[in-house]
Design an enzyme around this catalytic site. Sequence first.
Site, PDB file in Angstrom:
ATOM      1  N   MET A  23      34.940  26.258  55.168  1.00  0.00           N
ATOM      2  CA  MET A  23      35.955  26.913  55.776  1.00  0.00           C
ATOM      3  C   MET A  23      37.594  26.364  55.420  1.00  0.00           C
ATOM      4  O   MET A  23      38.227  27.522  54.928  1.00  0.00           O
ATOM      5  CB  MET A  23      35.890  27.054  57.319  1.00  0.00           C
ATOM      6  CG  MET A  23      36.965  27.814  57.940  1.00  0.00           C
ATOM      7  SD  MET A  23      36.922  27.549  59.695  1.00  0.00           S
ATOM      8  CE  MET A  23      35.315  28.364  60.070  1.00  0.00           C
TER       9      MET A  23
ATOM     10  N   LYS B  93      50.595  49.732  51.720  1.00  0.00           N
ATOM     11  CA  LYS B  93      49.698  49.827  52.766  1.00  0.00           C
ATOM     12  C   LYS B  93      49.313  48.470  52.948  1.00  0.00           C
ATOM     13  O   LYS B  93      49.134  47.498  51.931  1.00  0.00           O
ATOM     14  CB  LYS B  93      48.547  50.964  52.627  1.00  0.00           C
ATOM     15  CG  LYS B  93      47.643  50.548  51.542  1.00  0.00           C
ATOM     16  CD  LYS B  93      46.781  51.933  50.954  1.00  0.00           C
ATOM     17  CE  LYS B  93      45.686  51.576  49.595  1.00  0.00           C
ATOM     18  NZ  LYS B  93      45.069  52.586  49.249  1.00  0.00           N
TER      19      LYS B  93
ATOM     20  N   ARG C 240      36.499  61.975  50.481  1.00  0.00           N
ATOM     21  CA  ARG C 240      37.064  61.125  51.555  1.00  0.00           C
ATOM     22  C   ARG C 240      37.904  62.078  52.185  1.00  0.00           C
ATOM     23  O   ARG C 240      37.674  62.948  53.127  1.00  0.00           O
ATOM     24  CB  ARG C 240      37.707  60.039  50.628  1.00  0.00           C
ATOM     25  CG  ARG C 240      37.715  58.607  51.543  1.00  0.00           C
ATOM     26  CD  ARG C 240      38.158  57.518  50.795  1.00  0.00           C
ATOM     27  NE  ARG C 240      39.563  57.583  50.092  1.00  0.00           N
ATOM     28  CZ  ARG C 240      40.268  56.587  49.537  1.00  0.00           C
ATOM     29  NH1 ARG C 240      39.876  55.401  49.518  1.00  0.00           N
ATOM     30  NH2 ARG C 240      41.208  56.960  49.144  1.00  0.00           N
TER      31      ARG C 240
ATOM     32  N   TYR D  35      27.982  21.281  51.805  1.00  0.00           N
ATOM     33  CA  TYR D  35      27.010  21.762  52.863  1.00  0.00           C
ATOM     34  C   TYR D  35      25.695  22.235  52.058  1.00  0.00           C
ATOM     35  O   TYR D  35      26.099  23.114  50.811  1.00  0.00           O
ATOM     36  CB  TYR D  35      27.649  22.878  53.635  1.00  0.00           C
ATOM     37  CG  TYR D  35      28.393  22.828  54.674  1.00  0.00           C
ATOM     38  CD1 TYR D  35      28.054  21.940  55.624  1.00  0.00           C
ATOM     39  CD2 TYR D  35      29.827  23.460  54.592  1.00  0.00           C
ATOM     40  CE1 TYR D  35      28.433  21.856  56.958  1.00  0.00           C
ATOM     41  CE2 TYR D  35      30.556  23.035  55.823  1.00  0.00           C
ATOM     42  CZ  TYR D  35      30.179  22.301  56.968  1.00  0.00           C
ATOM     43  OH  TYR D  35      30.980  22.028  57.842  1.00  0.00           O
TER      44      TYR D  35
HETATM   45  C1  LIG Z   1      45.300  52.838  48.156  1.00  0.00           C
HETATM   46  C2  LIG Z   1      45.552  54.207  47.207  1.00  0.00           C
HETATM   47  C3  LIG Z   1      46.301  54.204  46.046  1.00  0.00           C
HETATM   48  C4  LIG Z   1      46.622  52.765  45.368  1.00  0.00           C
HETATM   49  O1  LIG Z   1      45.421  52.646  44.657  1.00  0.00           O
HETATM   50  P1  LIG Z   1      45.577  51.213  43.667  1.00  0.00           P
HETATM   51  O2  LIG Z   1      44.003  51.079  43.174  1.00  0.00           O
HETATM   52  O3  LIG Z   1      45.717  49.847  44.611  1.00  0.00           O
HETATM   53  O4  LIG Z   1      46.459  51.438  42.629  1.00  0.00           O
HETATM   54  C5  LIG Z   1      46.546  55.207  45.809  1.00  0.00           C
HETATM   55  N1  LIG Z   1      46.386  56.579  46.380  1.00  0.00           N
HETATM   56  C6  LIG Z   1      45.543  56.364  47.263  1.00  0.00           C
HETATM   57  C7  LIG Z   1      45.194  57.824  48.041  1.00  0.00           C
HETATM   58  C8  LIG Z   1      45.160  55.307  48.134  1.00  0.00           C
HETATM   59  O5  LIG Z   1      44.127  55.380  49.142  1.00  0.00           O
END
Ligand SMILES: *Cc1c(COP(=O)(O)O)cnc(C)c1O
Length: 388
Positions: free
Chosen positions: A325, A56, A153, A277
Amino acid sequence: MAPAPHPPAMPDAQPLASGGIAGGDCRLIVDLGRVAANWQRLQKEAGAATCAAVVKADAYGLGMANIAPALAGAGCTTFFVAHLAEGLALRRILPAAEIYLLHGLTPGAEARTAEARLIPILHRRDDVLAMAQFGRRVGPVPVGLQIDTGMTRLGLEPAAALGLTAADVAGLEIKLVMSHLACGDEPEHAKNPEQRQAFAALLPQLLPTLPRKAASLAASHGIFLGPEYHFDMVRPGVALYGANPHPGHPNPMAEVVCLQGKILQIRHVDRPRTVGYGATHHLHGPTRIATVSIGYADGYPRALSNRGFAYLGTMKAPVVGRVSMDLLTVDVTALPAAATLPGTFVDVIGGGADAALDRVAAMVDTVPHNILTGLGRRPERIYLGCTE
Ligand SMILES: *Cc1c(COP(=O)(O)O)cnc(C)c1O
């Protein structure tokens, strides 16, 4: 002395493609061979369970178009993304992969989801009923179910999952029942066994109505909580990209990313003055400051001002003054002058223990996921290829 290159994983590693600004002053090296090796390591750890891969958010910002084929080449057949659009993009990259959508069904997108053979992980009763109705019209559609065992969630409450009747789910091919750990990265947390037991207790009760094929609970850290957390499938993300999924133990994963910036100038300072800065760093005696072309726009956390470290090979030098930056400043007084000539690249994330991904994340009180997805679009991306 020639500019210090990032030590390649294998001698014949080749850049495959790049993004960002070619020939720019900063670059992100992504080692696809190590991503592949990390997946194989996790599959080994998962034993008989299937090791999927979470790609993702553009593979945690590293580029799904490069990462996903590397994982598939290593033997991974099952992938998770969050959004429908990510799934559609991944389908174009991997025509044969099994692709799950963690965000479930986008309302009204039943046909688009099914046509692309994407598997939505449903978390609302209404979505279950809508997808089932669609399935009864066009033929069984593959789905997953997400059950909330304590994360609050996404997910069906266990009671809501148990309330689904055989008639409700007629038209669905349920390929996965999953839940997610809230505290997987804290191995001693009491919530881990609680969630595992709740999930394990639910599965046989679901079986009479739901033809369970696969159950999944563990993400990266969950894999290292032990085999009783593996069920049928594990879903690592961040460990594939080099983060340590086994807190308190040496990192079993290979480092995947290295963010590098070029030394643009060396400043020789011989009288008291301040750096950067806010004039937050004071120089007292003779000092050599290297000004490096990496800034917070490239994903280097501004919170590492006066705290981070840069590496030249195994030599380490502290970041002094505020990160700006496009630039940061490093005190290289202790390093040989010949090693710090303008044009030399230094490693600021990856490349050394105090610049390791996990260390950088901990120093700014966040998770490595956050550092990876925060990497900027400007660094030239250099992908080191798989050799298999
Ligand atoms: C993002 C996610 C994962 C992967 O999590 P990691 O900590 O990156 O291994 C697995 N299951 C769900 C439901 C997630 O949202």
